[in-house]
Design a protein around this motif. Structure first.
Motif, PDB file in Angstrom:
ATOM      1  N   ARG A  20       0.801  -1.219   0.000  1.00  0.00           N
ATOM      2  CA  ARG A  20       0.000   0.000   0.000  1.00  0.00           C
ATOM      3  C   ARG A  20       0.838   1.276   0.000  1.00  0.00           C
ATOM      4  N   THR A  21       2.079   1.217   0.441  1.00  0.00           N
ATOM      5  CA  THR A  21       2.883   2.440   0.484  1.00  0.00           C
ATOM      6  C   THR A  21       3.442   2.730  -0.907  1.00  0.00           C
ATOM      7  N   PRO A  22       3.454   3.992  -1.315  1.00  0.00           N
ATOM      8  CA  PRO A  22       3.951   4.342  -2.647  1.00  0.00           C
ATOM      9  C   PRO A  22       5.413   3.957  -2.851  1.00  0.00           C
ATOM     10  N   GLU A  23       6.220   4.045  -1.806  1.00  0.00           N
ATOM     11  CA  GLU A  23       7.634   3.703  -1.930  1.00  0.00           C
ATOM     12  C   GLU A  23       7.813   2.217  -2.228  1.00  0.00           C
ATOM     13  N   ALA A  24       7.042   1.370  -1.563  1.00  0.00           N
ATOM     14  CA  ALA A  24       7.131  -0.075  -1.792  1.00  0.00           C
ATOM     15  C   ALA A  24       6.636  -0.442  -3.189  1.00  0.00           C
ATOM     16  N   ILE A  25       5.548   0.189  -3.618  1.00  0.00           N
ATOM     17  CA  ILE A  25       5.023  -0.081  -4.961  1.00  0.00           C
ATOM     18  C   ILE A  25       6.027   0.377  -6.019  1.00  0.00           C
ATOM     19  N   SER A  26       6.657   1.531  -5.796  1.00  0.00           N
ATOM     20  CA  SER A  26       7.677   2.015  -6.741  1.00  0.00           C
ATOM     21  C   SER A  26       8.876   1.075  -6.790  1.00  0.00           C
ATOM     22  N   ALA A  27       9.282   0.564  -5.635  1.00  0.00           N
ATOM     23  CA  ALA A  27      10.401  -0.384  -5.598  1.00  0.00           C
ATOM     24  C   ALA A  27      10.044  -1.662  -6.353  1.00  0.00           C
ATOM     25  N   LEU A  28       8.813  -2.139  -6.194  1.00  0.00           N
ATOM     26  CA  LEU A  28       8.377  -3.335  -6.914  1.00  0.00           C
ATOM     27  C   LEU A  28       8.353  -3.085  -8.421  1.00  0.00           C
ATOM     28  N   ALA A  29       7.769  -1.974  -8.838  1.00  0.00           N
ATOM     29  CA  ALA A  29       7.700  -1.659 -10.269  1.00  0.00           C
ATOM     30  C   ALA A  29       9.099  -1.489 -10.858  1.00  0.00           C
ATOM     31  N   GLY A  30       9.985  -0.848 -10.121  1.00  0.00           N
ATOM     32  CA  GLY A  30      11.360  -0.689 -10.586  1.00  0.00           C
ATOM     33  C   GLY A  30      12.094  -2.013 -10.692  1.00  0.00           C
ATOM     34  N   THR A  31      11.873  -2.884  -9.725  1.00  0.00           N
ATOM     35  CA  THR A  31      12.506  -4.200  -9.744  1.00  0.00           C
ATOM     36  C   THR A  31      12.044  -5.005 -10.948  1.00  0.00           C
ATOM     37  N   ILE A  32      10.757  -4.968 -11.224  1.00  0.00           N
ATOM     38  CA  ILE A  32      10.213  -5.710 -12.368  1.00  0.00           C
ATOM     39  C   ILE A  32      10.799  -5.161 -13.666  1.00  0.00           C
ATOM     40  N   THR A  33      10.905  -3.855 -13.776  1.00  0.00           N
ATOM     41  CA  THR A  33      11.437  -3.243 -14.987  1.00  0.00           C
ATOM     42  C   THR A  33      12.931  -3.506 -15.136  1.00  0.00           C
TER      43      THR A  33
END
Length: 165
Positions: free
Chosen positions: A105-118
């Motif tokens: 739910r936190t934007p930082e965690a979601i950004s880290a996940l999206a960055g990792t996938i990319t």
């Protein structure tokens, strides 16, 4: 807020910005270190009003485990993508759009996940739902999209949830 918290609103960002500055300068000198530290203090101080609900990492030591998993996956994905490009015919590839339901739910965690996938070759995060509950990912070759989804949730999202939430 403590006195230390007023001058260093985000101490990890201060350290990170100092290190990034030294890497950008590409040589060590005391002047570069002092200026990098100055930027590391100034930038978080300036952006603090725009980042009112700054999330804190609950288990920062788990970052090392997460980075090891990510680096390992990037290496394996590089070899896999090279094999796919060199030895598979284009018509044999099975690209897929995969919706990943998010527990983060936190934007930082979601950004880290999206960055990792990319960062992982063969996959790219393309879109986040307006409510932040679904991430759209494109895979170069996904014969079993459900397995890819489960792999992302178990390898990355679970660890990020431990770190951030």
């Amino acid at each position: 807020m403590t006195l230390l918290g007023r001058f260093f609103p985000h101490p990890l960002l201060t350290v990170l910005l100092t290190i990034v500055w030294l890497l950008l300068v590409n040589r060590f000198s005391w002047n570069s270190l002092i200026f990098g530290f100055f930027l590391g203090v100034l930038i978080p101080f300036v952006i603090r009003p725009y980042w009112p609900n700054m999330s804190r990492m609950r288990h920062p030591l788990k970052i090392a485990e997460y980075l090891i998993v990510v680096v390992y996956d990037i290496i394996i994905a590089n070899v896999t993508v090279a094999y796919l490009i060199l030895f598979k015919r284009v018509k044999d590839l099975q690209p897929a759009w995969i919706g990943i339901p998010l527990d983060l739910r936190t934007p930082e965690a979601i950004s880290a996940l999206a960055g990792t996938i990319t960062l992982t070759p063969g996959t790219v995060s393309c879109d986040l739902s307006s409510q932040g509950h679904m991430l759209l990912v494109h895979c170069l070759h996904a014969p079993d999209p459900d397995a890819v989804r489960d792999d992302i949730k178990s390898r990355y999202e679970r660890r990020l949830k431990e770190i951030f939430e």
